[in-house]
Design an enzyme around this catalytic site. Structure first.
Site, mmCIF file in Angstrom:
data_model
loop_
_atom_site.group_PDB
_atom_site.id
_atom_site.type_symbol
_atom_site.label_atom_id
_atom_site.label_comp_id
_atom_site.label_asym_id
_atom_site.label_seq_id
_atom_site.Cartn_x
_atom_site.Cartn_y
_atom_site.Cartn_z
ATOM 1 N N ASP A 20 38.270 37.570 40.509
ATOM 2 C CA ASP A 20 38.331 38.986 40.058
ATOM 3 C C ASP A 20 37.329 39.827 40.746
ATOM 4 O OD1 ASP A 20 39.211 40.770 37.413
ATOM 5 O OD2 ASP A 20 37.443 41.187 37.682
ATOM 6 N N GLU A 22 35.220 43.978 40.612
ATOM 7 C CA GLU A 22 34.995 45.269 40.070
ATOM 8 C C GLU A 22 34.704 45.918 41.361
ATOM 9 O OE1 GLU A 22 35.703 45.896 36.959
ATOM 10 O OE2 GLU A 22 35.701 43.729 36.414
ATOM 11 N N HIS A 171 35.747 43.773 31.868
ATOM 12 C CA HIS A 171 35.302 44.351 32.829
ATOM 13 C C HIS A 171 33.784 44.218 33.778
ATOM 14 C CE1 HIS A 171 38.353 46.984 31.343
ATOM 15 N NE2 HIS A 171 37.829 47.288 30.334
ATOM 16 N N ASP A 176 36.185 38.454 33.175
ATOM 17 C CA ASP A 176 37.723 38.593 33.472
ATOM 18 C C ASP A 176 38.133 37.564 34.122
ATOM 19 O OD1 ASP A 176 37.498 41.045 32.378
ATOM 20 O OD2 ASP A 176 37.603 42.216 34.363
#
Length: 311
Positions: A20, A22, A171, A176
């Site tokens: 994952d 961001e 988030h 996540d």
């Protein structure tokens, strides 16, 4: 084009790496990874964890009438909790990405709307390592749509709620990853309760050969040159409520130019529900430097020539 990108798989493996990211925005061509996490999984159990913030280049951000240079805007900070102060002290991509490459090896990557993460990693690896990300990948979003068609939405939060997976710390990349891993284990169990693995794989027909932007033409001879799409370059990301080919036809019929991917000359990027930042939320209309990012609904309003306040 990401010519060496791995394949999107339909499978139910027990060994894989959950990933994952961001990011500072939607487009890997204009935005940057600010956090990357991965869980190495063997026989369904997490065996190793990799997680780090990544300091991106500073960018010019205009908010509330003020122009400043920062790593991330207030929307991203509000969504992720990652502040500019945290990124100031974070290692740069030249330090983190080689370690990430070694951690991922050639293993299958698993994620929710994982195309988003794979595209960012592919471009970042090319830029900083001189080689692309070639790993094959498996998307829990795709599995969810097949196994839980009754869900009105298949966001990670919706999937976790439906499967009884704890949804805490979302988030942030490592949280996540753990939520996605929990959802995958439940989806895998559900699939094998209903089908054999071979039967489940056969539920996903192979895609026909994809068309490219240059294949979309129009029979129209005269165009309304005042239409906001006339002469504009438009790219699409994520899954739309209508076939992408139909959306591209709307652009062509308005005198616009379809693009296969985002480039420096792109005027509009239209995002479907699966390409929203951090998998959950999106700004209804986000103006970028020379490019506007539109939700699908905003795009349809624009097609009808009723959108206001756009460049």
């Amino acid at each position: 084009m990401r010519e060496e990108k791995g394949k999107s798989l339909v499978a139910l493996p027990v060994d894989y790496v959950v990933v994952d990211t961001e990011t500072t925005g939607l487009s890997s061509g204009r935005s940057h990874i600010i956090e990357l996490s991965a869980l190495r999984v063997r026989n369904g159990e997490v065996t190793e964890v990799f997680s780090s913030l990544i300091r991106p280049p500073k960018q010019e951000i205009c908010e509330f009438g003020e122009v400043r240079y920062a790593y991330a805007d207030s929307f991203i900070t509000g969504l992720t909790g990652i502040t500019n102060e945290m990124l100031e002290d974070a290692p740069g991509p030249e330090e983190i990405l080689p370690k990430a490459h070694a951690f991922l090896e050639d293993r299958v990557l698993l994620g929710h709307n994982v195309q988003f993460d794979v595209n960012f990693l592919y471009d970042a690896f090319e830029q900083w390592l001189g080689r692309p990300l070639r790993n094959d990948f498996l998307d829990t979003l795709r599995l969810s749509r097949k196994l839980l068609p009754e869900l009105p939405h298949h966001r990670l939060s919706d999937l976790a709620a439906a499967l009884g997976v704890r949804y805490e710390g979302a988030h942030r990349a490592e949280a996540d990853c753990r939520i996605t891993h929990g959802c995958y284990l439940k989806l895998r169990e559900l699939a094998l309760e209903r089908f054999s693995e071979e039967e489940f794989i056969r539920l996903f027909p192979r895609k026909k050969m994809e068309y490219r932007a240059r294949d979309i033409g129009t029979d129209r001879k005269n165009f309304d040159e005042t239409h906001p799409l006339y002469g504009k370059r438009v790219a699409f990301a994520g899954e739309l409520s209508i076939p992408r080919k139909e959306a591209m036809q709307l652009v062509a019929d308005a005198g616009g130019v379809n693009c296969d991917s985002v480039g420096s000359r792109t005027d509009y990027l239209v995002v479907g529900s699966t390409a929203l930042p951090a998998k959950e939320n999106a700004v209804p209309l986000q103006k970028g430097r020379g490019m506007a990012v539109l939700t699908e609904q905003a795009f349809f309003r624009l097609v009808r020539n009723r959108e206001e306040g756009l460049p």
